[in-house]
Write a protein that holds these residues in place. Structure first.
Motif, PDB file in Angstrom:
ATOM      1  N   MET A  89       7.189   2.482   0.535  1.00 43.37           N
ATOM      2  CA  MET A  89       6.073   3.858  -0.356  1.00 43.37           C
ATOM      3  C   MET A  89       7.179   4.801  -0.888  1.00 43.37           C
ATOM      4  N   ASP A  90       7.458   5.024   0.718  1.00 41.19           N
ATOM      5  CA  ASP A  90       8.382   6.552   0.130  1.00 41.19           C
ATOM      6  C   ASP A  90       9.297   6.301  -1.284  1.00 41.19           C
ATOM      7  N   ASP A  91      10.030   5.606  -1.043  1.00 44.24           N
ATOM      8  CA  ASP A  91      10.501   5.805  -2.291  1.00 44.24           C
ATOM      9  C   ASP A  91       9.924   5.249  -3.240  1.00 44.24           C
ATOM     10  N   VAL A  92       8.520   4.834  -3.483  1.00 43.11           N
ATOM     11  CA  VAL A  92       8.249   4.671  -4.719  1.00 43.11           C
ATOM     12  C   VAL A  92       7.340   5.956  -4.943  1.00 43.11           C
ATOM     13  N   ILE A  93       6.958   6.531  -4.540  1.00 41.74           N
ATOM     14  CA  ILE A  93       6.569   7.393  -4.569  1.00 41.74           C
ATOM     15  C   ILE A  93       7.435   8.738  -4.743  1.00 41.74           C
ATOM     16  N   ASP A  94       8.477   8.587  -4.020  1.00 43.79           N
ATOM     17  CA  ASP A  94       8.956  10.257  -4.791  1.00 43.79           C
ATOM     18  C   ASP A  94       9.890  10.251  -6.061  1.00 43.79           C
ATOM     19  N   THR A  98       2.384   9.455  -9.180  1.00 43.56           N
ATOM     20  CA  THR A  98       1.597   8.533  -8.794  1.00 43.56           C
ATOM     21  C   THR A  98       0.098   9.607  -8.497  1.00 43.56           C
ATOM     22  N   ASP A  99      -0.606   9.110  -9.319  1.00 46.03           N
ATOM     23  CA  ASP A  99      -2.391   9.840 -10.060  1.00 46.03           C
ATOM     24  C   ASP A  99      -2.657   9.739  -8.530  1.00 46.03           C
ATOM     25  N   ASN A 100      -3.135   8.460  -8.250  1.00 44.95           N
ATOM     26  CA  ASN A 100      -3.821   7.989  -7.035  1.00 44.95           C
ATOM     27  C   ASN A 100      -3.849   7.085  -5.767  1.00 44.95           C
ATOM     28  N   VAL A 101      -3.744   7.044  -4.621  1.00 39.12           N
ATOM     29  CA  VAL A 101      -3.096   6.310  -3.771  1.00 39.12           C
ATOM     30  C   VAL A 101      -4.807   6.236  -3.016  1.00 39.12           C
ATOM     31  N   ILE A 102      -4.391   4.768  -2.862  1.00 41.55           N
ATOM     32  CA  ILE A 102      -5.755   3.754  -2.470  1.00 41.55           C
ATOM     33  C   ILE A 102      -5.870   3.552  -1.083  1.00 41.55           C
ATOM     34  N   MET A 103      -5.802   3.927   0.192  1.00 41.91           N
ATOM     35  CA  MET A 103      -5.375   3.856   1.690  1.00 41.91           C
ATOM     36  C   MET A 103      -6.617   3.509   2.594  1.00 41.91           C
ATOM     37  N   PRO A 104      -6.087   2.376   3.626  1.00 40.64           N
ATOM     38  CA  PRO A 104      -7.247   2.533   4.540  1.00 40.64           C
ATOM     39  C   PRO A 104      -7.037   3.844   5.722  1.00 40.64           C
ATOM     40  N   LYS A 105      -8.537   4.696   5.731  1.00 39.66           N
ATOM     41  CA  LYS A 105      -8.432   5.244   7.251  1.00 39.66           C
ATOM     42  C   LYS A 105      -7.510   5.420   8.315  1.00 39.66           C
ATOM     43  N   PHE A 113       5.076   4.497   8.518  1.00 42.77           N
ATOM     44  CA  PHE A 113       3.980   5.010   7.778  1.00 42.77           C
ATOM     45  C   PHE A 113       4.363   6.975   8.219  1.00 42.77           C
ATOM     46  N   GLU A 114       4.778   7.433   8.791  1.00 42.68           N
ATOM     47  CA  GLU A 114       4.965   9.087   8.238  1.00 42.68           C
ATOM     48  C   GLU A 114       6.283   9.381   7.192  1.00 42.68           C
ATOM     49  N   ASN A 115       7.241   8.206   6.672  1.00 40.12           N
ATOM     50  CA  ASN A 115       7.577   8.658   5.489  1.00 40.12           C
ATOM     51  C   ASN A 115       6.996   8.254   4.408  1.00 40.12           C
ATOM     52  N   MET A 116       5.584   7.573   4.412  1.00 38.89           N
ATOM     53  CA  MET A 116       4.609   7.039   3.339  1.00 38.89           C
ATOM     54  C   MET A 116       3.868   8.535   3.326  1.00 38.89           C
ATOM     55  N   ALA A 117       3.506   9.538   4.092  1.00 39.32           N
ATOM     56  CA  ALA A 117       2.317  10.373   4.642  1.00 39.32           C
ATOM     57  C   ALA A 117       3.243  11.149   4.233  1.00 39.32           C
ATOM     58  N   ASN A 118       4.233  11.615   3.966  1.00 37.45           N
ATOM     59  CA  ASN A 118       4.791  12.795   3.714  1.00 37.45           C
ATOM     60  C   ASN A 118       5.133  12.454   2.455  1.00 37.45           C
ATOM     61  N   ALA A 119       5.040  11.677   1.957  1.00 41.74           N
ATOM     62  CA  ALA A 119       6.232  11.254  -0.075  1.00 41.74           C
ATOM     63  C   ALA A 119       4.278  10.911  -0.145  1.00 41.74           C
ATOM     64  N   ILE A 120       3.437  10.679   0.412  1.00 41.87           N
ATOM     65  CA  ILE A 120       1.703  10.953  -0.812  1.00 41.87           C
ATOM     66  C   ILE A 120       1.874  12.629  -0.764  1.00 41.87           C
ATOM     67  N   ILE A 121       1.900  13.562   0.368  1.00 40.22           N
ATOM     68  CA  ILE A 121       1.714  14.758   0.061  1.00 40.22           C
ATOM     69  C   ILE A 121       2.799  15.438  -0.492  1.00 40.22           C
ATOM     70  N   LYS A 122       3.491  15.741  -1.072  1.00 43.49           N
ATOM     71  CA  LYS A 122       4.345  15.688  -1.387  1.00 43.49           C
ATOM     72  C   LYS A 122       4.201  15.981  -2.620  1.00 43.49           C
ATOM     73  N   SER A 123       3.577  14.371  -3.718  1.00 38.10           N
ATOM     74  CA  SER A 123       3.688  14.028  -4.472  1.00 38.10           C
ATOM     75  C   SER A 123       2.366  14.836  -4.891  1.00 38.10           C
ATOM     76  N   LYS A 124       1.544  14.878  -4.504  1.00 46.99           N
ATOM     77  CA  LYS A 124       0.221  15.659  -5.163  1.00 46.99           C
ATOM     78  C   LYS A 124      -0.748  14.626  -5.528  1.00 46.99           C
ATOM     79  N   ALA A 125      -0.768  13.507  -4.912  1.00 45.68           N
ATOM     80  CA  ALA A 125      -1.519  12.023  -5.519  1.00 45.68           C
ATOM     81  C   ALA A 125      -2.843  12.099  -5.052  1.00 45.68           C
ATOM     82  N   LYS A 126      -3.673  11.820  -5.710  1.00 44.01           N
ATOM     83  CA  LYS A 126      -4.961  12.011  -4.716  1.00 44.01           C
ATOM     84  C   LYS A 126      -5.218  11.097  -4.406  1.00 44.01           C
ATOM     85  N   VAL A 127      -5.662  11.224  -2.961  1.00 44.41           N
ATOM     86  CA  VAL A 127      -5.981   9.563  -1.451  1.00 44.41           C
ATOM     87  C   VAL A 127      -7.335   9.315  -1.508  1.00 44.41           C
TER      88      VAL A 127
END
Ligand SMILES: [Zn+2]
Ligand SMILES: [Zn+2]
Length: 344
Positions: A89-94, A98-105, A113-127
């Motif tokens: 995920m981190d590779d893909v989102i980087d 990415t506009d929207n990420v749907i993921m369980p809470k 998981f940490e790598n993905m979370a960081n990539a999402i934060i950087k991407s500004k995608a809507k969670v």
């Protein structure tokens, strides 16, 4: 005069033909990422990715998407935080807007998981947190969230985001690694889950695809994402038997590589590709240096092993990591398959 009328008629009809010729077909690509999961969905130039394979699949998935002209992902679904689903995920989102990420809470104390979370934060995608019954559109497709209804603190697989994807009369069900318990919640939601295609839950494990769930979905086709000779013995014989008994046509990534389903809205056809793209090479790929003693990084979860210099080896979560010094062949005899990037 007759000729003029004919010409006018032809001119009048031409835009219709042109339009008919441009009619897009909706596509679902079940990308071969070995013992992991990754699906790309396309409609009218819009894309959604469900899961991303393991850490080391990041490059494969990126290449597959680029080869298809993807530069933006409208939706990314990270079904649940297991490495075989979110590792890349981190590779893909980087790499793709990415506009929207749907993921369980739910979260996991793992590197991936940490790598993905960081990539999402950087991407500004809507969670977006999945809410059962919520619907979204992607071109001609619409999809509805089926699960999870509530979070399972014991079994992470039951927190998988599950959806039904529909294009007019064609439909697909994706349940991540949901096991019988989540399948039951999905049945009890009352949402119509009958579908043409079932992406078989949890790589065909016997803990998923309960009889009740299979009866409700009643698919014509089943797609199983599994690695050749995987350590988990997926898919389970009982699952394959159930599907065979119902005369459901089975496609498997370990046999057919990347599988493409084309939906017209009134029927689905399948093509299986060994055209590369995302097709993972057989793990029997000839390794170099099999006769020299080297230090390897072994991943207990994915059952892959790497050279100690491999970036994917280095990204292995500490809880899954083993270091071994010896021969590549010996590591293979332990049941590990070589990383296809570093080819240990
Ligand atoms: Zn899982
Ligand atoms: Zn899985």
């Amino acid at each position: 005069m007759k000729r003029i009328i004919l010409t006018l008629l032809l001119l009048a009809l031409m835009p219709m033909y042109a339009y008919a010729g441009q009619k897009t077909e909706e596509k679902v690509y079940f990308i071969d990422v070995g013992q992991a999961d990754c699906t790309l969905i396309e409609s009218n130039g819009l894309y959604m990715l469900i899961d991303s394979g393991e850490e080391e699949d990041g490059e494969t998935v990126k290449k597959y998407l680029r080869d298809r002209g993807v530069d933006r992902l409208t939706y990314v679904i990270a079904t649940h935080p297991h490495e075989d689903h979110i590792g890349g995920m981190d590779d893909v989102i980087d790499s793709f807007q990415t506009d929207n990420v749907i993921m369980p809470k739910v979260s996991a104390a793992t590197y991936c998981f940490e790598n993905m979370a960081n990539a999402i934060i950087k991407s500004k995608a809507k969670v977006i947190e999945p809410v059962v019954g919520a619907s979204y559109s992607l071109g001609d497709f619409t999809f509805t969230v089926l699960g999870p209804k509530e979070y399972d603190t014991e079994e992470m697989n039951n927190n998988s985001v599950a959806i039904k994807l529909v294009n007019k009369n064609d439909s697909f069900i994706f349940t991540g690694d949901a096991e019988a318990q989540e399948e039951n919640d999905i049945i009890n939601s009352g949402i119509d889950i009958s579908a043409d295609v079932l992406r078989v839950g949890h790589h065909g494990s016997k803990s998923s695809t309960s009889d009740a769930f299979l009866n409700k979905v009643a698919p014509k086709y089943a797609v199983i994402s599994v690695g050749k000779d995987n350590a988990y013995d997926h898919p389970a014989d009982t699952t394959v038997e159930k599907l065979n008994n119902k005369k459901i046509k089975i496609y498997r990534t370990d046999i057919h590589n990347t599988i493409t389903a084309v939906s017209t809205g009134n029927g689905i056809t399948f093509t299986q590709s060994s055209d590369g793209g995302g097709a993972r090479q057989s793990s029997e790929a000839v390794g170099s240096g099999t006769k020299t003693v080297q230090t390897f990084i072994l991943n207990k979860h994915s059952m892959k092993f790497h050279k100690d210099t491999c970036i994917y080896g280095k990204k292995t979560s500490p809880e899954n990591k083993l270091i071994y010094t010896g021969y590549s062949d010996t590591v293979k005899s332990f049941g590990y398959t070589p990383c296809k990037v570093c080819d240990p």
